[in-house]
Design a protein around this motif. Structure first.
Motif, PDB file in Angstrom:
ATOM      1  N   GLU A 239       3.240  43.183  -7.304  1.00 24.06           N
ATOM      2  CA  GLU A 239       3.673  43.656  -5.989  1.00 24.06           C
ATOM      3  C   GLU A 239       2.956  44.969  -5.688  1.00 24.06           C
ATOM      4  OE1 GLU A 239       6.308  43.901  -2.500  1.00 24.06           O
ATOM      5  OE2 GLU A 239       5.945  42.282  -3.902  1.00 24.06           O
ATOM      6  N   LYS A 240       2.415  45.099  -4.486  1.00 24.11           N
ATOM      7  CA  LYS A 240       1.729  46.310  -4.056  1.00 24.11           C
ATOM      8  C   LYS A 240       2.485  46.890  -2.878  1.00 24.11           C
ATOM      9  CE  LYS A 240      -2.964  47.824  -2.884  1.00 24.11           C
ATOM     10  NZ  LYS A 240      -4.344  47.320  -2.648  1.00 24.11           N
ATOM     11  N   MET A 241       2.951  48.137  -3.004  1.00 25.97           N
ATOM     12  CA  MET A 241       3.732  48.717  -1.912  1.00 25.97           C
ATOM     13  C   MET A 241       3.187  50.110  -1.575  1.00 25.97           C
ATOM     14  SD  MET A 241       7.315  49.701  -3.788  1.00 25.97           S
ATOM     15  CE  MET A 241       7.489  51.170  -4.794  1.00 25.97           C
ATOM     16  N   LEU A 242       3.352  50.493  -0.324  1.00 25.78           N
ATOM     17  CA  LEU A 242       2.933  51.816   0.107  1.00 25.78           C
ATOM     18  C   LEU A 242       3.788  52.889  -0.544  1.00 25.78           C
ATOM     19  CD1 LEU A 242       2.397  51.157   3.919  1.00 25.78           C
ATOM     20  CD2 LEU A 242       0.628  51.818   2.262  1.00 25.78           C
ATOM     21  N   LYS A 243       3.185  54.028  -0.859  1.00 20.74           N
ATOM     22  CA  LYS A 243       3.942  55.134  -1.447  1.00 20.74           C
ATOM     23  C   LYS A 243       4.908  55.714  -0.427  1.00 20.74           C
ATOM     24  CE  LYS A 243       1.633  58.217  -3.837  1.00 20.74           C
ATOM     25  NZ  LYS A 243       0.551  59.112  -4.273  1.00 20.74           N
TER      26      LYS A 243
ATOM     27  N   LYS B 176      -2.592  55.701  -2.187  1.00 19.49           N
ATOM     28  CA  LYS B 176      -1.756  55.163  -1.123  1.00 19.49           C
ATOM     29  C   LYS B 176      -0.682  54.194  -1.600  1.00 19.49           C
ATOM     30  CE  LYS B 176      -5.358  55.406   2.436  1.00 19.49           C
ATOM     31  NZ  LYS B 176      -6.147  54.615   3.419  1.00 19.49           N
ATOM     32  N   TYR B 177      -0.852  53.643  -2.805  1.00 19.81           N
ATOM     33  CA  TYR B 177       0.002  52.533  -3.207  1.00 19.81           C
ATOM     34  C   TYR B 177       0.653  52.750  -4.570  1.00 19.81           C
ATOM     35  CZ  TYR B 177      -2.586  50.089   0.467  1.00 19.81           C
ATOM     36  OH  TYR B 177      -3.151  49.730   1.659  1.00 19.81           O
TER      37      TYR B 177
ATOM     38  N   TYR C 229       3.934  50.218 -13.762  1.00 23.02           N
ATOM     39  CA  TYR C 229       3.308  50.430 -12.468  1.00 23.02           C
ATOM     40  C   TYR C 229       2.159  51.416 -12.560  1.00 23.02           C
ATOM     41  CZ  TYR C 229       6.505  54.472 -12.364  1.00 23.02           C
ATOM     42  OH  TYR C 229       7.202  55.614 -12.665  1.00 23.02           O
TER      43      TYR C 229
ATOM     44  N   THR D 146      -1.712  54.885  -7.114  1.00 14.79           N
ATOM     45  CA  THR D 146      -2.996  55.277  -6.539  1.00 14.79           C
ATOM     46  C   THR D 146      -2.729  56.229  -5.369  1.00 14.79           C
ATOM     47  OG1 THR D 146      -3.051  53.378  -5.027  1.00 14.79           O
ATOM     48  CG2 THR D 146      -3.999  53.063  -7.225  1.00 14.79           C
TER      49      THR D 146
ATOM     50  N   GLU E 245       1.393  50.022  -7.487  1.00 13.27           N
ATOM     51  CA  GLU E 245       1.155  48.637  -7.874  1.00 13.27           C
ATOM     52  C   GLU E 245       2.095  48.289  -9.018  1.00 13.27           C
ATOM     53  OE1 GLU E 245      -3.055  47.392  -7.923  1.00 13.27           O
ATOM     54  OE2 GLU E 245      -3.491  49.503  -7.505  1.00 13.27           O
TER      55      GLU E 245
END
Length: 196
Positions: free
Chosen positions: A192-196, A173-174, A168, A171, A176
């Motif tokens: 898959e991209k998810m919010l932190k 905000k995310y 992974y 970043t 990845e």
């Protein structure tokens, strides 16, 4: 197998696992396990592999993660009992005695995982064979209660599927995720991209 790479100021460091079924003509059903280390300044030309962890049978090294802080190598790995273990080394020659890390309120066996240090905390994404989880820690030893990562794997209802070692990128905000998985002997990759 199970490679892990870090970048330290001006060079790459690669850690990976080697296994074998025989040692001095002696067969072991669980295999003999070794961890190797290499370095490179360009990511193309590498030093010869150096053996750093040599078949300590109770440990059964799998899925290594390494973070270098203040010239100390902090090393996590999974053993064959599904426990995540931790050791440190200043030189990849001398190591502290391995200890278990704690995943609060989690009693399942870990299979593979990856540790990173981001925003002053240790982030651990790991899996059992069919599910991904996320946990955080301030000290790299005591982790909060793991939360399941809800992936949308369309093949997940198949009988013969497992998720493999996920990497992974974090970043602002995310998170990845790059999730390799196998369905009926066919390897696939899921993003898959998810919010932190």
């Amino acid at each position: 197998s199970d490679p892990f790479m870090l970048f330290d100021e001006d060079h790459f460091e690669l850690f990976f696992r080697g296994t074998g079924s025989y040692l001095n003509d002696t067969y072991d059903r669980n295999g003999y396990n070794y961890i190797y280390h290499q370095t490179s300044t360009d990511g193309i030309n590498w030093t010869e592999p150096k053996l750093i962890l040599n078949n300590n049978a109770p440990e059964r090294y799998m899925s290594i993660s390494v973070i270098k802080e203040d010239n100390i190598y902090k090393i996590w790995y999974v053993n064959y009992d599904g426990k995540v273990r931790y050791t440190e080394s200043p030189d990849l020659i001398n190591f502290t005695r391995p200890i278990d890390i704690s995943l609060f309120n989690f009693n399942l066996n870990v299979w593979h995982g990856e540790m990173q240090f981001v925003d002053d905390k240790y982030m651990f994404i790991f899996m059992i064979k069919y599910k991904l989880f996320y946990a955080e820690s301030l000290d790299g030893i005591n982790f909060d209660s793991p939360r399941e990562i809800n992936t949308d794997l369309k093949d997940i209802k198949c009988k013969n599927i497992h998720i493999y070692k996920t990497s992974y990128v974090v970043t602002d905000k995310y998170i990845e995720l790059y999730i390799p998985y196998r369905v009926d002997s066919v390897w696939k990759m899921y993003y898959e991209k998810m919010l932190k």
